[in-house]
Scaffold this active site. Structure first.
Site, mmCIF file in Angstrom:
data_model
loop_
_atom_site.group_PDB
_atom_site.id
_atom_site.type_symbol
_atom_site.label_atom_id
_atom_site.label_comp_id
_atom_site.label_asym_id
_atom_site.label_seq_id
_atom_site.Cartn_x
_atom_site.Cartn_y
_atom_site.Cartn_z
ATOM 1 N N HIS A 67 -40.495 -24.026 20.495
ATOM 2 C CA HIS A 67 -41.844 -24.211 19.952
ATOM 3 C C HIS A 67 -41.855 -25.323 18.896
ATOM 4 O O HIS A 67 -42.686 -26.244 18.951
ATOM 5 C CB HIS A 67 -42.296 -22.882 19.335
ATOM 6 C CG HIS A 67 -43.660 -22.899 18.747
ATOM 7 N ND1 HIS A 67 -44.754 -22.342 19.379
ATOM 8 C CD2 HIS A 67 -44.129 -23.390 17.570
ATOM 9 C CE1 HIS A 67 -45.825 -22.500 18.625
ATOM 10 N NE2 HIS A 67 -45.472 -23.124 17.503
ATOM 11 N N GLU A 68 -40.914 -25.232 17.955
ATOM 12 C CA GLU A 68 -40.882 -26.207 16.865
ATOM 13 C C GLU A 68 -40.433 -27.588 17.347
ATOM 14 O O GLU A 68 -40.919 -28.615 16.862
ATOM 15 C CB GLU A 68 -39.967 -25.715 15.742
ATOM 16 C CG GLU A 68 -40.399 -24.394 15.116
ATOM 17 C CD GLU A 68 -41.815 -24.436 14.581
ATOM 18 O OE1 GLU A 68 -42.271 -25.518 14.148
ATOM 19 O OE2 GLU A 68 -42.494 -23.391 14.611
ATOM 20 N N HIS A 71 -43.335 -29.415 18.699
ATOM 21 C CA HIS A 71 -44.110 -30.041 17.617
ATOM 22 C C HIS A 71 -43.456 -31.358 17.185
ATOM 23 O O HIS A 71 -44.125 -32.388 17.044
ATOM 24 C CB HIS A 71 -44.167 -29.107 16.401
ATOM 25 C CG HIS A 71 -45.093 -27.948 16.552
ATOM 26 N ND1 HIS A 71 -46.360 -28.052 17.087
ATOM 27 C CD2 HIS A 71 -44.948 -26.636 16.206
ATOM 28 C CE1 HIS A 71 -46.947 -26.865 17.076
ATOM 29 N NE2 HIS A 71 -46.103 -25.989 16.549
#
Length: 256
Positions: A67-68, A71
């Protein structure tokens, strides 16, 4: 490399991955809570059930990290360098320097994280259907799909500090031309989300009665507390920005 708040265990594409010490507490809690459940499902593996529960924690870590990283990588597309990825008690956080931010760019970077989790969940589900894994492998495959689905959908809730809050912020920012107003709206939307979550938890408590899962209630309460704090911080920062903009506007008029 250790610091007072955590330890850097790796670097990916030059970005340090830092684990707060609270993350290791989360891992220990998952092992303790889910080890007995795995043991009931597979009594024949004995203490190996706790190793499987550790696998739960590692899968959660990898899901949050994916997820990170989504980003961070999407930010790089816009030339925004990432300075750090942090995994902590509440999941994770990516720090990057945003140059010439626009509502569209901000929204794209924010939605990249949930999108990555939903893609992993979809691919995992397809592989389960095709390969039909069983026993421990099948269980871990199902956990992978479930964790990524939950992480992706939860982060899409429309309020700060969740990624979905950027949708609210970007829409208001685009309409008003003021990011501060967007942040303020997203902060209040975040508090509305907390209110709905509290209502859902209370409904579950009254519905389940004596069978209430206390662990679920405690975890949900902690999440609501974190979200309320994050939403409040967004509101505080937005008000400061709006106040500063108003003061600068007054100064400009006086000089004019």
């Amino acid at each position: 490399m250790a610091s007072r708040s955590g330890i850097t265990l790796a670097r990916i594409a030059g970005t340090p991955i830092r684990f707060q010490y609270s993350w290791f507490l989360v891992t220990a809690a998952i092992v303790v809570l889910f080890g007995p459940q795995v043991s009931r499902i597979f009594p024949e593996i004995g203490l190996g059930a706790y190793a499987v529960a550790l696998g739960y924690a590692l899968l959660l870590m990898l899901s949050v990290l994916a997820h990170e990283l989504a980003h961070a990588l999407s930010a790089r597309v816009f030339g925004w360098p990432s300075t750090e990825i942090e995994l902590n008690l509440w999941g994770g956080h990516t720090q990057f320097v945003a140059h010439d931010a626009t509502p569209g760019k901000s929204l794209a970077v924010s939605l990249a994280g949930p999108a990555a989790n939903l893609v992993i969940a979809g691919v995992g589900w397809a592989l389960i259907q095709a390969l039909e894994p069983t026993a421990v492998v099948g269980l871990l495959a199902e956990v992978t799909v479930l964790v990524n689905l939950l992480v992706g959908l939860f982060n899409l809730l429309p309020g700060n500090p969740l990624d979905g809050g950027r949708l609210v912020e970007s829409v208001v920012w685009q309409i008003t031309g003021d990011q501060g107003r967007g942040m303020l709206a997203a902060g209040w939307a975040g508090r509305a989300v907390v209110g709905l979550l509290v209502g859902f938890v209370m409904w579950q408590v009254f519905l389940a009665g004596p069978q209430t899962n206390l662990v679920l209630v405690v975890v949900a309460t902690m999440i609501c507390f974190f979200l309320w704090q994050g939403a409040g911080e967004s509101i505080r920062i937005a008000r400061a920005r709006l106040r500063r903009s108003a003061e600068e506007g007054i100064s400009d008029r006086l000089r004019g």
